[in-house]
Design a protein around this motif. Structure first.
Motif, PDB file in Angstrom:
ATOM      1  N   PHE A 227       0.849  -1.183   0.000  1.00  0.00           N
ATOM      2  CA  PHE A 227       0.000   0.000   0.000  1.00  0.00           C
ATOM      3  C   PHE A 227       0.887   1.236   0.000  1.00  0.00           C
ATOM      4  O   PHE A 227       1.849   1.328   0.759  1.00  0.00           O
ATOM      5  CB  PHE A 227      -0.922   0.023   1.220  1.00  0.00           C
ATOM      6  N   SER A 228       0.550   2.162  -0.882  1.00  0.00           N
ATOM      7  CA  SER A 228       1.286   3.419  -0.975  1.00  0.00           C
ATOM      8  C   SER A 228       0.296   4.572  -1.052  1.00  0.00           C
ATOM      9  O   SER A 228      -0.768   4.451  -1.678  1.00  0.00           O
ATOM     10  CB  SER A 228       2.176   3.450  -2.228  1.00  0.00           C
ATOM     11  N   ALA A 229       0.630   5.675  -0.436  1.00  0.00           N
ATOM     12  CA  ALA A 229      -0.175   6.886  -0.502  1.00  0.00           C
ATOM     13  C   ALA A 229       0.767   8.078  -0.524  1.00  0.00           C
ATOM     14  O   ALA A 229       1.792   8.084   0.175  1.00  0.00           O
ATOM     15  CB  ALA A 229      -1.137   6.971   0.684  1.00  0.00           C
ATOM     16  N   GLN A 230       0.419   9.067  -1.323  1.00  0.00           N
ATOM     17  CA  GLN A 230       1.270  10.254  -1.418  1.00  0.00           C
ATOM     18  C   GLN A 230       0.428  11.482  -1.724  1.00  0.00           C
ATOM     19  O   GLN A 230      -0.532  11.417  -2.503  1.00  0.00           O
ATOM     20  CB  GLN A 230       2.320  10.075  -2.518  1.00  0.00           C
ATOM     21  N   HIS A 231       0.795  12.567  -1.109  1.00  0.00           N
ATOM     22  CA  HIS A 231       0.217  13.873  -1.442  1.00  0.00           C
ATOM     23  C   HIS A 231       1.357  14.790  -1.860  1.00  0.00           C
ATOM     24  O   HIS A 231       2.383  14.880  -1.174  1.00  0.00           O
ATOM     25  CB  HIS A 231      -0.521  14.486  -0.254  1.00  0.00           C
ATOM     26  N   THR A 232       1.176  15.472  -2.983  1.00  0.00           N
ATOM     27  CA  THR A 232       2.207  16.355  -3.516  1.00  0.00           C
ATOM     28  C   THR A 232       1.601  17.705  -3.856  1.00  0.00           C
ATOM     29  O   THR A 232       0.513  17.782  -4.446  1.00  0.00           O
ATOM     30  CB  THR A 232       2.843  15.761  -4.785  1.00  0.00           C
ATOM     31  N   SER A 233       2.312  18.753  -3.484  1.00  0.00           N
ATOM     32  CA  SER A 233       1.929  20.116  -3.864  1.00  0.00           C
ATOM     33  C   SER A 233       3.071  20.736  -4.651  1.00  0.00           C
ATOM     34  O   SER A 233       4.226  20.694  -4.210  1.00  0.00           O
ATOM     35  CB  SER A 233       1.624  20.974  -2.628  1.00  0.00           C
ATOM     36  N   THR A 234       2.738  21.300  -5.802  1.00  0.00           N
ATOM     37  CA  THR A 234       3.739  21.902  -6.668  1.00  0.00           C
ATOM     38  C   THR A 234       3.294  23.313  -7.036  1.00  0.00           C
ATOM     39  O   THR A 234       2.115  23.536  -7.357  1.00  0.00           O
ATOM     40  CB  THR A 234       3.919  21.077  -7.958  1.00  0.00           C
ATOM     41  N   PHE A 235       4.227  24.256  -6.997  1.00  0.00           N
ATOM     42  CA  PHE A 235       3.935  25.643  -7.375  1.00  0.00           C
ATOM     43  C   PHE A 235       4.761  25.997  -8.599  1.00  0.00           C
ATOM     44  O   PHE A 235       5.966  25.742  -8.648  1.00  0.00           O
ATOM     45  CB  PHE A 235       4.260  26.609  -6.238  1.00  0.00           C
ATOM     46  N   ILE A 236       4.095  26.597  -9.591  1.00  0.00           N
ATOM     47  CA  ILE A 236       4.747  26.963 -10.848  1.00  0.00           C
ATOM     48  C   ILE A 236       4.416  28.413 -11.183  1.00  0.00           C
ATOM     49  O   ILE A 236       3.282  28.863 -10.948  1.00  0.00           O
ATOM     50  CB  ILE A 236       4.261  26.068 -12.021  1.00  0.00           C
ATOM     51  N   GLN A 237       5.396  29.099 -11.737  1.00  0.00           N
ATOM     52  CA  GLN A 237       5.145  30.475 -12.170  1.00  0.00           C
ATOM     53  C   GLN A 237       5.616  30.673 -13.605  1.00  0.00           C
ATOM     54  O   GLN A 237       6.645  30.159 -14.018  1.00  0.00           O
ATOM     55  CB  GLN A 237       5.866  31.484 -11.271  1.00  0.00           C
ATOM     56  N   GLY A 238       4.824  31.431 -14.355  1.00  0.00           N
ATOM     57  CA  GLY A 238       5.204  31.825 -15.702  1.00  0.00           C
ATOM     58  C   GLY A 238       4.970  33.313 -15.868  1.00  0.00           C
ATOM     59  O   GLY A 238       4.273  33.948 -15.069  1.00  0.00           O
ATOM     60  N   ALA A 239       5.538  33.874 -16.914  1.00  0.00           N
ATOM     61  CA  ALA A 239       5.345  35.293 -17.181  1.00  0.00           C
ATOM     62  C   ALA A 239       3.884  35.562 -17.524  1.00  0.00           C
ATOM     63  O   ALA A 239       3.112  34.651 -17.828  1.00  0.00           O
ATOM     64  CB  ALA A 239       6.250  35.736 -18.324  1.00  0.00           C
TER      65      ALA A 239
ATOM     66  N   MET B 150      -3.902  42.934 -31.739  1.00  0.00           N
ATOM     67  CA  MET B 150      -2.698  43.295 -30.993  1.00  0.00           C
ATOM     68  C   MET B 150      -1.939  42.055 -30.541  1.00  0.00           C
ATOM     69  O   MET B 150      -2.512  40.972 -30.385  1.00  0.00           O
ATOM     70  CB  MET B 150      -3.065  44.148 -29.782  1.00  0.00           C
ATOM     71  N   ARG B 151      -0.640  42.218 -30.381  1.00  0.00           N
ATOM     72  CA  ARG B 151       0.202  41.235 -29.683  1.00  0.00           C
ATOM     73  C   ARG B 151       0.578  41.900 -28.372  1.00  0.00           C
ATOM     74  O   ARG B 151       1.325  42.871 -28.356  1.00  0.00           O
ATOM     75  CB  ARG B 151       1.439  40.897 -30.507  1.00  0.00           C
ATOM     76  N   ARG B 152       0.074  41.345 -27.286  1.00  0.00           N
ATOM     77  CA  ARG B 152       0.245  42.018 -26.002  1.00  0.00           C
ATOM     78  C   ARG B 152       0.282  41.010 -24.871  1.00  0.00           C
ATOM     79  O   ARG B 152      -0.378  39.982 -24.923  1.00  0.00           O
ATOM     80  CB  ARG B 152      -0.907  42.985 -25.766  1.00  0.00           C
ATOM     81  N   ARG B 153       1.053  41.319 -23.849  1.00  0.00           N
ATOM     82  CA  ARG B 153       1.160  40.452 -22.682  1.00  0.00           C
ATOM     83  C   ARG B 153       0.425  41.116 -21.518  1.00  0.00           C
ATOM     84  O   ARG B 153       0.652  42.287 -21.219  1.00  0.00           O
ATOM     85  CB  ARG B 153       2.627  40.226 -22.330  1.00  0.00           C
ATOM     86  N   THR B 154      -0.450  40.356 -20.889  1.00  0.00           N
ATOM     87  CA  THR B 154      -1.266  40.920 -19.806  1.00  0.00           C
ATOM     88  C   THR B 154      -0.486  40.932 -18.495  1.00  0.00           C
ATOM     89  O   THR B 154      -0.896  40.317 -17.495  1.00  0.00           O
ATOM     90  CB  THR B 154      -2.584  40.134 -19.654  1.00  0.00           C
ATOM     91  N   PHE B 155       0.647  41.644 -18.531  1.00  0.00           N
ATOM     92  CA  PHE B 155       1.460  41.734 -17.325  1.00  0.00           C
ATOM     93  C   PHE B 155       0.723  42.517 -16.242  1.00  0.00           C
ATOM     94  O   PHE B 155       1.060  42.430 -15.050  1.00  0.00           O
ATOM     95  CB  PHE B 155       2.794  42.408 -17.654  1.00  0.00           C
ATOM     96  N   ASP B 156      -0.294  43.312 -16.624  1.00  0.00           N
ATOM     97  CA  ASP B 156      -1.020  44.159 -15.679  1.00  0.00           C
ATOM     98  C   ASP B 156      -1.602  43.364 -14.524  1.00  0.00           C
ATOM     99  O   ASP B 156      -1.675  43.850 -13.383  1.00  0.00           O
ATOM    100  CB  ASP B 156      -2.185  44.888 -16.365  1.00  0.00           C
ATOM    101  N   ILE B 157      -2.038  42.127 -14.814  1.00  0.00           N
ATOM    102  CA  ILE B 157      -2.664  41.314 -13.763  1.00  0.00           C
ATOM    103  C   ILE B 157      -1.667  40.358 -13.127  1.00  0.00           C
ATOM    104  O   ILE B 157      -2.056  39.487 -12.341  1.00  0.00           O
ATOM    105  CB  ILE B 157      -3.887  40.547 -14.312  1.00  0.00           C
TER     106      ILE B 157
END
Length: 888
Positions: free
Chosen positions: A339-351, A385-392
């Motif tokens: 029997f195996s059990a696992q909980h994983t939390s991963t955080f990722i960021q992008g531009a 337009m080509r635009r990046r929503t960096f505002d949010i």
């Protein structure tokens, strides 16, 4: 990792006999064990197929806190191997990792735990690759790993095309022990903390083994590595991969949105031979108060450097529990459970999320950048337009995953036959939440139309306006597998050279996968971020047989066959023939031939519409225009979908090798391997589609041509196909030497090499007339396919000290073609790992070590956005650590 054992070494454990007859009887009681690659139990580890084993101490010597860190260093690992490195908000399998043996892809490598299958990850890698996530198995629970280095579909079924990785869990824990490890990188980020509790007991009735494991790793950003901190790699002689979606962005016009007069008013950039005037259609925003930084205006496009905001390695936290045990039920019958059990939390960021003409602005909108300049040719013109929503803000995602695996079974013997039956249930689920930086396209367009948001003057926008179109996203996935299997093995009858042994068995398996993004994704309202959708299930029934025939006292023949019946594509039957010839005790000659197959994954069959944003060089348009936007990597929208008409991949493989134990202290093994695949399943890929079929409007959607000049790419349509064949061959070399000295201690040297002689893959391209033709692409020594990989090492112990030193080498290889057809050579890469342990304390072991001791930077790969080939090399740099282990 010694792979050859003399029979006398095993029989040494037999109780001392008092007569010749008694000795013979005792020899017949030598324990037989099941080795990876066969269902027939045998008395030695060296069978007809090449198997490389990594012990727990071998894994520890790599300095890795997870399995992928150790396995990706093996020479047999190739293209398609991936770790969490390179994960970003655009990745479709954040936090996952897997190994691809022989470079044939992770989905062609079968991963087993204690000889049984494991459910695949609910989220496919790069949209197309179904894989078993090795991060679901804590390294502390592993006793050893067997790597079967030839095809094994006749034994294990689908996916065992390139080979098998069989992870054997610990069953030898006695008492209570704790261990801990802390590590950090020399260049910042990626600090690790690992703490493990193990306890267990055993007696003549059974054994029980428990483990609790905690693991935490901090994130690393590309900005933490100076050579990868920018997408403009020209300072290293690489490409400018700055995004074409910038801040405040660029105005782009589409012919269908303009009147004839408005079109004719655009600047002319070139006149073709037939007199056609080619007009400029994209313009960097240089109007108003918020203007594009002049240093980022390249090729009339407002660019953006997304690299500093991107995760190189996401932060991860894992809690794992494992149990496996055996208990006698009655005479000759024992039950077992895992029997195996696992909980994983991963955080990722992008531009911030990029848009590529998804958003438009009416020519009458008061926020139009040229609204106050009636003399400008863009005044009153409807624009995109080509635009990046960096505002949010930057895009941020959390992935919470759960993994459960349970196995219940019984085994025993009946009239000299061994039998085993087991039921397995595995479930892997994940929830991915985008909680910051994600725009809803419909609401963003509404905000533009109503004036609530001005994309061209970001300094004037209000929190209320930004909150109107910012959203949160959710994606839920699950992968389940239930199976019932059984085997019976024993001796059939006696020949002059010994008994014919046989194994017969069955397996019934049900698999289901669900990958469901929220309704915003399904309605196409989220741009600039990838998410997959796939729902499907299948059941499969298999029967198999295997025979071991002693043709001579020195020659063993192995025959195996497996028949599988799939609910979604039909049946397949795969045989295997292998031999083991030992003319003298010190020499083993072995060989195998067999067929293998890989069923289309449920993702490849059932994937719904999925949007990507790949960077592509529009080589044909580049030849026509010479413009930087066409000649440098530029992001476009690519749409991918599944194909229910796919057929399984078929493969034929053979292996021929020799193992020579020259002395008690020196052995050498050489194996030649060959794989020949047909009906290869692949997503064609955006760059390949543009290269081969850039004028095919069903595959590459473009703006209208201007004369003979191709229009700018608007959309790429991709799917999975049985693309053709693949053939690869090469050889492995394994050397081991043991040196005993009087004063300097004991030394164990090893050397493992994999050299690919050939790696050819069938693909297609267009001829001068635009017809699609099949071609052979020789990828050996090309992108992510180095010809040569090797590792070498030495283990040393003396008195209370133990040390290891290992060297890993990946040969140089060529990068992808640039727009001129040239290929940069990516340098070879050699790293050194080392550990030193003190074992002189009672029950306590202290270890210090370092992976990549000399902090070797990953070689430059110009085709990669940040100049690093994350699937072949590592940007972690030196990782120093200290750990302890205490046994109570």
């Amino acid at each position: 990792m010694k792979t050859t054992f003399k029979f006398s070494a095993l029989s040494a454990a037999i109780l001392l006999a008092h007569s010749g007859a008694a000795l013979s009887a005792e020899e017949n009681q030598v324990e037989r064990i099941e080795v990876t690659g066969s269902h027939i139990k045998r008395t030695d580890m060296e069978g007809p197929s090449p198997v490389q084993s990594l012990s727990a101490s071998d894994l520890a010597a790599t300095g890795s806190t997870d399995l992928i860190g150790a396995l990706q260093k093996l020479p047999v690992s190739g293209a398609g191997t991936f770790s969490t490195q390179g994960n970003s908000s655009d990745d479709t399998a954040n936090g996952g990792s897997s190994v691809a043996l022989r470079g044939l892809g992770a989905s062609s490598t079968l991963v087993l735990i204690n000889g049984r299958r494991v459910a695949v990850s609910p989220f496919a890698k790069d949209i197309e690759t179904s894989f078993v996530d090795l991060n679901s198995i804590p390294i502390s629970s592993v006793k050893r790993i067997d790597i079967l280095k030839d095809g094994a579909s006749a034994t294990y079924g689908s996916d065992a095309v390139a080979g098998v990785i069989n992870i054997i869990l610990r069953d030898d824990i006695e008492g209570f022990e704790v261990s801990g490890k802390v590590s950090d990188t020399a260049d910042g980020g990626g600090e690790e903390h690992n703490f493990t509790i193990l306890w267990g007991s055993s007696n003549d009735k059974g054994n029980h083994n428990f483990s609790l494991d905690y693991f935490k790793r901090g994130d690393i950003f590309y900005s933490d590595r100076d050579y990868a901190a920018t997408a403009d790699q020209r300072f290293r002689g690489g490409n400018n991969a700055l995004s074409s979606s910038g801040i405040p962005g660029s105005v782009e016009v589409v012919r269908s949105m303009l009147t004839e007069a408005q079109w004719n008013a655009l600047p002319v950039v070139r006149v073709e031979d037939d007199g056609t005037q080619v007009r400029q259609t994209i313009f960097a925003d240089v109007w108003g108060n918020d203007k594009c930084d002049p240093s980022l205006i390249i090729g009339d496009i407002c660019r953006y450097d997304y690299a500093p905001h991107m995760s190189l390695v996401p932060s991860t936290e894992r809690y794992s529990f494992n149990y496996n045990g055996v208990q006698e039920i009655m005479d000759d019958v024992e039950g077992f459970a895992e029997f195996s059990a696992q909980h994983t939390s991963t955080f990722i960021q992008g531009a911030g999320s990029p848009s590529f003409t998804e958003l438009t602005m009416s020519g009458t909108n008061p926020n139009h950048p040229l609204a106050n300049d009636p003399s400008h040719f863009l005044h009153g013109v409807d624009i995109s337009m080509r635009r990046r929503t960096f505002d949010i803000g930057n895009r941020k995602k959390d992935v919470d995953s759960e993994y459960y695996r349970g196995v219940l079974g019984a085994r025993g013997n009946f009239q000299e036959w061994d039998w085993e039956v087991a039921y397995s249930m595995i479930r892997s689920s994940a929830v991915e939440r985008g909680f910051d930086g994600f725009p809803n396209k419909v609401r963003a367009q509404q905000a533009i139309d109503t004036g609530l948001w001005n994309p061209f003057e970001p300094s004037t926008n209000t929190a209320e306006g930004l909150a109107f179109f910012e959203t949160t996203t959710t994606r839920y996935g699950s992968s389940t597998m239930q199976s019932l299997d059984g085997t019976i093995s024993g001796e059939l009858y006696e020949l002059d050279a010994g008994y014919i042994a046989a194994a017969f068995g069955f397996e019934h398996r049900y698999e289901k996968i669900e990958d469901n993004p929220d309704s915003q994704y399904l309605r196409g309202e989220i741009f600039g971020t990838e998410a997959t959708q796939a729902n499907g299930d299948r059941d499969n029934t298999a029967v198999f047989a295997e025979f071991s025939i002693p043709v001579l006292e020195t020659l063993e023949l192995q025959l195996a066959v497996r028949h599988e019946d799939y609910s979604d594509f039909g049946t397949t039957t795969d045989p295997k023939v292998a031999f083991r010839w030992s003319p003298i005790d010190e020499l083993v000659v072995r060989g195998s031939w067999g067929t293998a197959f890989r069923a289309p994954s449920l993702v490849q069959l059932h994937l719904g519409r999925t949007d990507e944003s790949p960077s592509v060089i529009d080589k044909e348009r580049c030849r026509q225009t010479g413009a930087e936007v066409d000649c440098e990597p530029t992001e476009y929208t690519a749409i991918v979908a599944g194909n229910k008409n796919l057929q399984p991949e078929e493969s034929e493989n053979f292996n021929l090798g020799v193992v020579w134990e020259a002395t008690d202290n020196f052995s050498i093994g050489v194996d030649y391997w060959n794989y020949d695949q047909e009906n290869l399943i692949k997503k064609i890929g955006a760059q390949k589609l543009v290269d081969c079929c850039g004028s095919d409007t069903s595959l590459v959607v473009r703006a209208p041509n201007q004369g003979s000049t191709l229009g700018r790419i608007l959309q790429i349509n991709d799917t999975f196909v049985n693309i053709g064949g693949r053939e690869t061959d090469g050889f492995d070399v394994n050397l081991e030497y043991k040196l005993m000295t009087d004063n300097l201690g004991e030394f164990k040297f090893n050397y493992n090499l994999t050299y690919a002689l050939n790696f050819e893959e069938q693909t297609f391209e267009s001829d001068d007339a635009g017809n699609r033709i099949n071609v052979i692409d020789d990828r050996n020594g090309e992108y992510q396919h180095p010809e040569l990989r090797w590792t070498s090492g030495v283990d040393w112990n003396r008195d209370d000290w133990v040390a290891t030193l290992s060297v890993s080498h990946i040969d140089s290889y060529k990068d992808l073609e640039d727009s001129d057809g040239n290929k940069f050579e990516i340098d070879s890469w050699t790293t050194v790992d080392t550990t030193v342990s003190y074992v002189g304390f009672d029950k306590l072991v202290l270890t210090v070590g370092a992976a990549n001791l000399f902090n070797e930077e990953a070689p430059q790969a110009p085709s990669e956005s940040m100049g690093v080939d994350n699937k072949t090399h590592s940007a972690l740099g030196r990782q120093a650590y200290i750990k302890f282990n205490y046994k109570f």
